[in-house]
Write an enzyme that holds these catalytic residues in place. Structure first.
Site, mmCIF file in Angstrom:
data_model
loop_
_atom_site.group_PDB
_atom_site.id
_atom_site.type_symbol
_atom_site.label_atom_id
_atom_site.label_comp_id
_atom_site.label_asym_id
_atom_site.label_seq_id
_atom_site.Cartn_x
_atom_site.Cartn_y
_atom_site.Cartn_z
ATOM 1 C CB ALA A 63 -0.883 -0.017 1.239
ATOM 2 N N GLY A 108 0.597 -5.000 0.831
ATOM 3 C CA GLY A 108 -0.561 -5.127 -0.055
ATOM 4 C C GLY A 108 -0.255 -5.913 -1.325
ATOM 5 C CD GLU A 111 -2.197 -7.388 3.017
ATOM 6 O OE1 GLU A 111 -1.894 -6.283 2.514
ATOM 7 O OE2 GLU A 111 -2.684 -7.493 4.145
ATOM 8 C CD GLU A 131 1.378 -5.316 5.668
ATOM 9 O OE1 GLU A 131 2.235 -6.171 6.004
ATOM 10 O OE2 GLU A 131 0.649 -5.437 4.685
HETATM 11 N N1 CAA Z 1 4.552 3.194 -0.818
HETATM 12 C C1 CAA Z 1 4.920 4.330 -1.426
HETATM 13 N N2 CAA Z 1 6.038 4.448 -2.175
HETATM 14 C C2 CAA Z 1 6.808 3.357 -2.313
HETATM 15 C C3 CAA Z 1 6.480 2.143 -1.714
HETATM 16 C C4 CAA Z 1 5.292 2.075 -0.933
HETATM 17 N N3 CAA Z 1 4.863 0.935 -0.361
HETATM 18 N N4 CAA Z 1 7.457 1.240 -2.001
HETATM 19 C C5 CAA Z 1 8.339 1.880 -2.782
HETATM 20 N N5 CAA Z 1 7.950 3.170 -2.961
HETATM 21 C C6 CAA Z 1 8.644 4.198 -3.723
HETATM 22 C C7 CAA Z 1 9.826 4.767 -2.954
HETATM 23 O O1 CAA Z 1 9.405 5.727 -2.018
HETATM 24 C C8 CAA Z 1 10.660 5.316 -4.069
HETATM 25 O O2 CAA Z 1 10.112 6.552 -4.465
HETATM 26 P P1 CAA Z 1 11.092 7.806 -4.803
HETATM 27 O O3 CAA Z 1 11.908 7.333 -5.975
HETATM 28 O O4 CAA Z 1 10.146 8.915 -5.137
HETATM 29 O O5 CAA Z 1 11.923 8.033 -3.577
HETATM 30 C C9 CAA Z 1 10.418 4.339 -5.214
HETATM 31 O O6 CAA Z 1 9.220 3.642 -4.895
HETATM 32 C C10 CAA Z 1 11.525 3.336 -5.352
HETATM 33 O O7 CAA Z 1 11.708 2.711 -4.092
HETATM 34 P P2 CAA Z 1 13.151 2.581 -3.381
HETATM 35 O O8 CAA Z 1 14.021 3.713 -3.759
HETATM 36 O O9 CAA Z 1 12.898 2.371 -1.913
HETATM 37 O O10 CAA Z 1 13.688 1.236 -4.063
HETATM 38 P P3 CAA Z 1 14.677 0.171 -3.426
HETATM 39 O O11 CAA Z 1 15.007 -0.770 -4.530
HETATM 40 O O12 CAA Z 1 15.770 0.814 -2.680
HETATM 41 O O13 CAA Z 1 13.770 -0.626 -2.352
HETATM 42 C C11 CAA Z 1 11.826 -1.768 -1.544
HETATM 43 C C12 CAA Z 1 12.679 -1.386 -2.770
HETATM 44 C C13 CAA Z 1 12.589 -2.767 -0.669
HETATM 45 C C14 CAA Z 1 10.561 -2.434 -2.081
HETATM 46 C C15 CAA Z 1 11.470 -0.506 -0.727
HETATM 47 O O14 CAA Z 1 10.960 0.460 -1.616
HETATM 48 C C16 CAA Z 1 10.460 -0.739 0.339
HETATM 49 O O15 CAA Z 1 10.815 -1.256 1.389
HETATM 50 N N6 CAA Z 1 9.191 -0.321 0.098
HETATM 51 C C17 CAA Z 1 8.158 -0.395 1.078
HETATM 52 C C18 CAA Z 1 7.660 -1.805 1.246
HETATM 53 C C19 CAA Z 1 6.592 -1.866 2.319
HETATM 54 O O16 CAA Z 1 6.837 -1.593 3.463
HETATM 55 N N7 CAA Z 1 5.373 -2.278 1.916
HETATM 56 C C20 CAA Z 1 4.276 -2.412 2.813
HETATM 57 C C21 CAA Z 1 3.468 -1.164 2.846
HETATM 58 S S1 CAA Z 1 2.233 -1.194 4.100
HETATM 59 C C22 CAA Z 1 0.970 -2.085 3.447
HETATM 60 O O17 CAA Z 1 1.057 -2.630 2.378
HETATM 61 C C23 CAA Z 1 -0.281 -2.132 4.298
HETATM 62 C C24 CAA Z 1 -1.253 -3.142 3.911
HETATM 63 O O18 CAA Z 1 -1.480 -4.181 4.491
HETATM 64 C C25 CAA Z 1 -2.035 -2.954 2.782
#
Ligand code: CAA
Length: 258
Positions: A63, A108, A111, A131
């Protein structure tokens, strides 16, 4: 649709989530597009099977955290309701849906893949539920679908520790059904989709329905679903043609899906 693309190859609908700059993170716009595309897929009689994937190096990285950071409790619940209704649309779609997990399937994203009927992963897939580390619970079905797919203890471990698993471990614990080299992912997903698309579709859809509904019912109720579906198939032209072809030692002719 700005964030979700639909293309058709034969009887296979390929749905691609396309927000690569944010690794296909799900905000309300993406979820609404996904819902609209699945409404279209449900209505399209030419589509028998669906392959769902993500553009670029991510299936879905979760998400959208930037959208969620300042949400109130009520807004959080509304966001989860939107995602849950969209994912249930996929789960309840009569047609089978295959997730082709091409990279990150986090939060998400994991999921969403679990709401699909089958999951094929690229060797580059990285899957998990981060999460709890963000101070929230999984909110798009993870606490419910994951234990149903991989069992209580393993789901508890992955959700509470937030440990991400690579494709080989995801396969070993049953979180994905097959792992393939990255450059073969779509070919393998299409091969599976096509192997289902050539079947008589009434039987395919009734079998999906029985498995889905039966997983949520006691065994007596579930077997009643199955008997009903089994009986219903006896009224189809395809059943008559397939069984006649077997007995007459010939190939079955084109199925009519009725
Ligand atoms: N939400 C918003 N933006 C996200 C995102 C997310 N979940 N995941 C990645 N992005 C964005 C980053 O902010 C980044 O944007 P910018 O270039 O504008 O800075 C872009 O995507 C590229 O990401 P990274 O630079 O972080 O890429 P990376 O290769 O270094 O890392 C990653 C990749 C490990 C997937 C890392 O992006 C990450 O950890 N993302 C978050 C993953 C996460 O925590 N997901 C769970 C979200 S909570 C949820 O999903 C709740 C639910 O139950 C529904």
């Amino acid at each position: 649709m700005a964030y979700v693309l639909l293309e058709t190859k034969g009887h296979v609908g390929i749905v691609t989530i396309s927000r690569p700059k944010a690794l296909n993170a799900l905000n309300a716009d993406v979820l609404n597009d996904l819902s609209n595309v699945f409404t279209q897929v449900a209505k399209d009689d030419n589509i028998y099977v669906v392959v769902l994937t993500g553009e670029g190096r991510s299936f879905v990285a979760g998400a959208d955290i930037s959208a969620m950071r300042d949400m109130t409790a009520v807004e959080g619940q509304e966001f989860a309701a939107l995602a849950n209704s969209t994912f249930l649309q996929i789960e309840n779609l009569a047609k089978p849906v295959i997730a082709a997990v091409n990279g990150f399937a986090l939060g998400g994203g994991c999921e969403l893949s679990m709401a699909c009927d089958m999951r094929i992963a690229s060797e580059k897939a990285l899957i998990g539920q981060p999460e709890v580390g963000l101070g929230i619970t999984p909110g798009f079905g993870g606490t419910q679908r994951m234990p149903r797919i991989i069992g209580y203890g393993k789901a508890m471990e992955l959700i509470l520790s937030t440990r991400k698993v690579k494709a080989d471990e995801a396969y070993a614990i049953g979180l994905v059904d097959k792992v393939v080299p990255h450059d073969q992912l779509m070919d393998e997903a299409m091969k599976l989709a096509e192997s289902i698309a050539v079947m008589p579709q009434v039987a395919v859809r009734q079998a999906k329905l029985c498995i889905r509904k039966g997983m949520q019912a006691d065994i007596n109720t579930a077997l009643a679903f199955e008997s009903e579906a089994f009986g219903l198939c006896f009224s189809t032209e395809d059943k008559h043609e397939s069984m006649s072809a077997f007995l007459e030692k010939r190939e079955a002719k084109n199925f009519k899906n009725r």
